[in-house]
Design a protein around this motif. Structure first.
Motif, PDB file in Angstrom:
ATOM      1  N   CYS A 254      -7.355 -22.456  16.898  1.00 29.72           N
ATOM      2  CA  CYS A 254      -6.574 -23.119  17.942  1.00 29.72           C
ATOM      3  C   CYS A 254      -5.119 -22.664  17.956  1.00 29.72           C
ATOM      4  CB  CYS A 254      -6.629 -24.640  17.760  1.00 29.72           C
ATOM      5  SG  CYS A 254      -8.154 -25.386  18.362  1.00 29.72           S
ATOM      6  N   ILE A 255      -4.634 -22.161  16.832  1.00 31.37           N
ATOM      7  CA  ILE A 255      -3.225 -21.752  16.759  1.00 31.37           C
ATOM      8  C   ILE A 255      -2.921 -20.609  17.732  1.00 31.37           C
ATOM      9  CG2 ILE A 255      -1.446 -20.773  15.263  1.00 31.37           C
ATOM     10  CD1 ILE A 255      -2.689 -22.370  12.951  1.00 31.37           C
ATOM     11  N   PRO A 256      -3.655 -19.478  17.696  1.00 34.82           N
ATOM     12  CA  PRO A 256      -3.369 -18.419  18.683  1.00 34.82           C
ATOM     13  C   PRO A 256      -3.630 -18.877  20.109  1.00 34.82           C
ATOM     14  CG  PRO A 256      -5.359 -17.906  17.434  1.00 34.82           C
ATOM     15  CD  PRO A 256      -4.697 -19.045  16.741  1.00 34.82           C
ATOM     16  N   MET A 257      -4.590 -19.776  20.284  1.00 36.59           N
ATOM     17  CA  MET A 257      -4.879 -20.305  21.616  1.00 36.59           C
ATOM     18  C   MET A 257      -3.679 -21.087  22.147  1.00 36.59           C
ATOM     19  SD  MET A 257      -8.111 -22.697  22.562  1.00 36.59           S
ATOM     20  CE  MET A 257      -8.506 -23.122  24.255  1.00 36.59           C
ATOM     21  N   PHE A 258      -3.083 -21.918  21.298  1.00 33.03           N
ATOM     22  CA  PHE A 258      -1.909 -22.695  21.677  1.00 33.03           C
ATOM     23  C   PHE A 258      -0.730 -21.768  21.990  1.00 33.03           C
ATOM     24  CE2 PHE A 258       2.053 -24.860  20.516  1.00 33.03           C
ATOM     25  CZ  PHE A 258       1.964 -26.016  21.283  1.00 33.03           C
ATOM     26  N   LEU A 259      -0.516 -20.771  21.139  1.00 38.95           N
ATOM     27  CA  LEU A 259       0.604 -19.850  21.349  1.00 38.95           C
ATOM     28  C   LEU A 259       0.428 -19.041  22.631  1.00 38.95           C
ATOM     29  CD1 LEU A 259       1.137 -18.570  17.682  1.00 38.95           C
ATOM     30  CD2 LEU A 259       2.483 -20.273  18.935  1.00 38.95           C
TER      31      LEU A 259
END
Length: 283
Positions: A254-259
Motif C-alpha cells: 500500500c505504501i507505493p500505491m499511496f505515494l
C-alpha cells in the motif's frame, strides 16, 4: 461474540446427466464466482452510465471492450500478483502453480497492476488520453472490490486476527481447535474498500476535476483503508510480518500505491495541462 452465518460456498448445484454414454457433471456454482460476476456487472453498469455523460472519453459501444480488457487485467494481474507477492518460493519450486488458478489465490495489488497495463493498451488502441481513461475507470472499480470481499467472507478466507470484540466471529474453517473468535475483517474491507471508497470516488468524479485527480483519490483512499484494516487482519499464511516486525505484505504494497496517488494529485493540481470533467473529454 457473533455466530458466523455458515453459508454454503456452493450457491447452486446442477445435477449431472448422461449423454451419448458419457457422464457430465454435477456442476457447482460457487458464491465466489457469483461475486466476480456481480463485480463485472456493476462495473459495466457504471461504465455505461458514465459513458452516456456528455463528452465522455469513451462511447457506450466501447464499454464492452473496456470491461473485457479490465477483466483480463484483473484475472492475469491478480494471479501473477498473488504468486509473486505472496508465494514466490512455491512458484520457484513449482512454476506451473502460476496457471493453476482453480487452486485459489488472487491479489488486489496484482490485479491493479494488471488493470493499469490493460487500460494503457486500450487507451493506445483508441488513441485517447491514458489519464482521462483512468479517471473514467476509477469510480467503477470499488463496488467490485466490495463484492470480492463478500466472496472472501462466504468462503471463510482472509479472516481477521483474534479479537474479544462483541462482533467477533468464529470461522469454522480457520483451523482454530479452540474456536477462537476473530475480526470479520472481510466485512470491514467490503464496507471501506467497497461502499465507502465508491461513495468518495464517485462523488469526487461528479464535478470538474483536473486530469489524474480522480485516479489519485482512488489510490490514496484505497491505500489508507487497506493499510488500516491490515492491523486487524491475520497476516497471510507463509508470509507473516515483513517489515519492522509489524507490517504485513498488504501494508507494504500500500505504501507505493499511496505515494503514487499523492504524486498524481500533485500532478493534477499543479502540473496538469488542462481542467477536465473526470472521465470525459471536456476541457
Amino acid at each position: 461474540m457473533l455466530s458466523y452465518p455458515d453459508i454454503n460456498p456452493i450457491a447452486l448445484s446442477i445435477p449431472g446427466f448422461e449423454l451419448m454414454g458419457r457422464d457430465f457433471g454435477p456442476f457447482n456454482v460457487h458464491w465466489y464466482g457469483i461475486m466476480y460476476l456481480c463485480a463485472f456487472a456493476s462495473a459495466w453498469a457504471l461504465a455505461v452510465y458514465r459513458a452516456r455523460r456528455p463528452g465522455s472519453v469513451i462511447t457506450v459501444p466501447q464499454v464492452e471492450n473496456l470491461i473485457t480488457y479490465g477483466a483480463f487485467g484483473v484475472i492475469i494481474g491478480g494471479r501473477c500478483g498473488y504468486v509473486f507477492f505472496y508465494g514466490f518460493d512455491q512458484f520457484l519450486a513449482d512454476p506451473l502453480w502460476l496457471v493453476r488458478i482453480w487452486e485459489g489465490g488472487m491479489s488486489f495489488h496484482g490485479g491493479l497492476i494488471g488493470v493499469i497495463v490493460a487500460m494503457l493498451i486500450y487507451a493506445r488502441r483508441l488513441k485517447i488520453s491514458y489519464l482521462k481513461l483512468m479517471d473514467f475507470v476509477a469510480p467503477i472499480v470499488p463496488l467490485g472490490l466490495g463484492f470480492g470481499r463478500l466472496g472472501n467472507f462466504i468462503g471463510q478466507e482472509l479472516w481477521g486476527r483474534v479479537s474479544d470484540a462483541p462482533w467477533a466471529m468464529v470461522f469454522p474453517k480457520a483451523m482454530d481447535p479452540a474456536g477462537i473468535a476473530r475480526h470479520p475483517s472481510q466485512l470491514y474491507q467490503a464496507f471501506l474498500e467497497g461502499l465507502v471508497l465508491f461513495l468518495i470516488v464517485f462523488w469526487f468524479s461528479s464535478r470538474p476535476r483536473p486530469r489524474a485527480a480522480v485516479c489519485g483519490v482512488f489510490l490514496v483512499f484505497y491505500a489508507i483503508f487497506r493499510f488500516s484494516v491490515e492491523f486487524v487482519r491475520e497476516p497471510d499464511e507463509g508470509v507473516g510480518f515483513v517489515l519492522l516486525g509489524w507490517m504485513t505484505r498488504g501494508q507494504e504494497l500500500c505504501i507505493p500505491m499511496f505515494l503514487l496517488g499523492i504524486g498524481l494529485l500533485v500532478y493534477a493540481y499543479i502540473y496538469s495541462p488542462d481542467k477536465v470533467v473526470s472521465g470525459t473529454g471536456k476541457n
